[in-house]
Scaffold this active site. Structure first.
Site, short mmCIF file in Angstrom:
data_model
loop_
_atom_site.label_atom_id
_atom_site.label_comp_id
_atom_site.label_asym_id
_atom_site.label_seq_id
_atom_site.Cartn_x
_atom_site.Cartn_y
_atom_site.Cartn_z
CB SER A 1 -8.35 -2.95 -9.36
OG SER A 1 -8.24 -2.19 -10.56
CE1 TYR B 1 -4.93 0.27 -6.71
CE2 TYR B 1 -5.21 -0.32 -9.02
CZ TYR B 1 -5.75 0.02 -7.79
OH TYR B 1 -7.12 0.08 -7.65
P1 NAP Z 1 -10.61 7.28 -3.05
O1 NAP Z 1 -11.81 8.06 -3.47
O2 NAP Z 1 -9.26 7.71 -3.50
O3 NAP Z 1 -10.66 7.13 -1.45
C1 NAP Z 1 -9.58 6.56 -0.82
C2 NAP Z 1 -9.97 6.14 0.59
O4 NAP Z 1 -8.86 5.42 1.14
C3 NAP Z 1 -10.24 7.32 1.51
O5 NAP Z 1 -11.13 6.93 2.50
C4 NAP Z 1 -8.85 7.59 2.11
O6 NAP Z 1 -8.92 8.21 3.41
C5 NAP Z 1 -8.34 6.16 2.25
N1 NAP Z 1 -6.88 6.11 2.18
C6 NAP Z 1 -6.06 6.76 1.32
N2 NAP Z 1 -4.78 6.49 1.62
C7 NAP Z 1 -4.80 5.67 2.69
C8 NAP Z 1 -3.78 5.09 3.50
N3 NAP Z 1 -2.49 5.30 3.28
N4 NAP Z 1 -4.16 4.33 4.56
C9 NAP Z 1 -5.47 4.15 4.83
N5 NAP Z 1 -6.49 4.66 4.10
C10 NAP Z 1 -6.13 5.42 3.04
O7 NAP Z 1 -10.71 5.74 -3.50
P2 NAP Z 1 -11.80 5.02 -4.44
O8 NAP Z 1 -11.57 5.47 -5.83
O9 NAP Z 1 -13.13 5.12 -3.83
O10 NAP Z 1 -11.27 3.52 -4.35
C11 NAP Z 1 -11.73 2.61 -3.37
C12 NAP Z 1 -11.21 1.24 -3.69
O11 NAP Z 1 -11.64 0.84 -4.99
C13 NAP Z 1 -9.68 1.14 -3.70
O12 NAP Z 1 -9.28 -0.11 -3.18
C14 NAP Z 1 -9.35 1.20 -5.16
O13 NAP Z 1 -8.11 0.55 -5.44
C15 NAP Z 1 -10.52 0.46 -5.76
N6 NAP Z 1 -10.74 0.80 -7.15
C16 NAP Z 1 -11.14 2.05 -7.51
C17 NAP Z 1 -11.33 2.34 -8.85
C18 NAP Z 1 -11.80 3.70 -9.33
O14 NAP Z 1 -11.90 3.89 -10.56
N7 NAP Z 1 -12.09 4.64 -8.45
C19 NAP Z 1 -11.11 1.35 -9.82
C20 NAP Z 1 -10.70 0.09 -9.41
C21 NAP Z 1 -10.53 -0.19 -8.07
P3 NAP Z 1 -8.78 9.83 3.57
O15 NAP Z 1 -10.09 10.42 3.11
O16 NAP Z 1 -8.54 10.03 5.04
O17 NAP Z 1 -7.63 10.24 2.71
#
Ligand code: NAP
Length: 242
Positions: A134, A147
């Site tokens: 991140s 986090y």
């Molecule tokens: P997201 O849309 O919130 O999707 C979360 C994913 O993780 C879903 O597949 C969910 O499965 C799964 N998940 C949630 N809780 C979990 C748990 N307890 N155990 C296993 N799997 C779990 O996430 P995203 O925004 O695409 O983020 C993806 C990655 O990018 C993460 O590592 C996040 O920290 C990083 N990131 C994101 C952002 C951003 O702005 N979005 C910024 C920086 C970094 P279900 O569908 O079954 O709930």
């Protein structure tokens, strides 16, 4: 056909990565907490496009569930550690339970899953491991202390492993997204004042989309990526250098 396992690939960035790796010719193991309608629809989409996918589920906050999942991973060539949990809480109010949830999902599960897949990669003299970090590794949000620390820990582990696995044909890298418009930040960004503050902090002036993160993961997981290891690559519209 090589196999790619992408954690948290039912939605958001993980879904975009899974779609891209499927179109690159990998069999993709999709993962979510449960076998939701959206993960089933993604499997169908990949198969309709001529790809191969299967679904696996586990709550990665739960160490026993993570260890069970690890035992099922027998032939993974590409591991993308994308799942995470993120709690927004003022730092003085963080409970130890919330702390361990985030550490378990964002850091400990990464170590356990890497331990599980590396012997297969070593046997083949080929492997790709990508952690998803991140921008908060560089710019920690005050209300996401654990986090951002968990992501920084994961990147430090990535660097150590990149050295230890370099001679085995296994590369290990981190991709650190900035603000990407996904389910996890829809609610926060629906506040126009907060959305403006966030947009103003991004040099390119707009949020990213999940597919902005999939091209670099595709490169890192390809033959062309063989000379890139131990790197953390920000996909953040310049936010980390602001
Ligand atoms: P997201 O849309 O919130 O999707 C979360 C994913 O993780 C879903 O597949 C969910 O499965 C799964 N998940 C949630 N809780 C979990 C748990 N307890 N155990 C296993 N799997 C779990 O996430 P995203 O925004 O695409 O983020 C993806 C990655 O990018 C993460 O590592 C996040 O920290 C990083 N990131 C994101 C952002 C951003 O702005 N979005 C910024 C920086 C970094 P279900 O569908 O079954 O709930």
């Amino acid at each position: 056909m090589k196999t790619a396992f992408v954690t948290g690939s039912s939605r958001g960035i993980g879904k975009a990565i899974a779609l891209r790796l499927a179109s690159d010719g990998f069999k993709v193991i999709l993962h979510g907490v449960t076998e939701s309608n959206h993960i089933k629809a993604l499997k169908d989409e990949i198969e309709k496009n001529g790809g191969t996918a299967e679904i696996i589920t586990a709550d990665l906050c739960n160490l026993e569930a993570t260890k069970k999942l690890a035992k099922k991973l027998t032939d993974v060539d590409v591991l993308v550690l994308n799942a995470s949990v993120q709690y927004r809480t003022p730092w003085q109010e963080i409970t130890t339970d919330a702390c361990y949830d985030q550490l378990n999902c964002n850091f400990v599960s990464s170590m356990v899953l890497i331990q599980a897949v590396v012997s297969h990669m070593k046997e083949n003299g080929w492997g790709r491991i990508v952690t998803i970090g991140s921008v908060q590794e560089a710019k920690p949000h005050p209300d996401m202390l654990v986090y951002s620390a968990s992501k920084a820990a994961q990147t430090n582990m990535m660097q150590s492993l990149s050295l230890q696995l370099a001679k085995e044909g296994i590369t290990v890298n981190n991709v650190a997204p900035g603000v990407i418009y996904t389910d996890r930040n829809v609610a926060a960004l629906s506040d126009p004042e907060y959305a403006k503050k966030v947009t103003d902090s991004i040099p390119v002036g707009f949020y990213g989309e999940p597919k902005d993160c999939s091209g670099i993961v595709s490169l890192l997981c390809s033959e062309e990526g063989r000379y890139i290891t131990g790197q953390s690559i920000y996909v953040d519209g310049g936010k980390s250098v602001q």
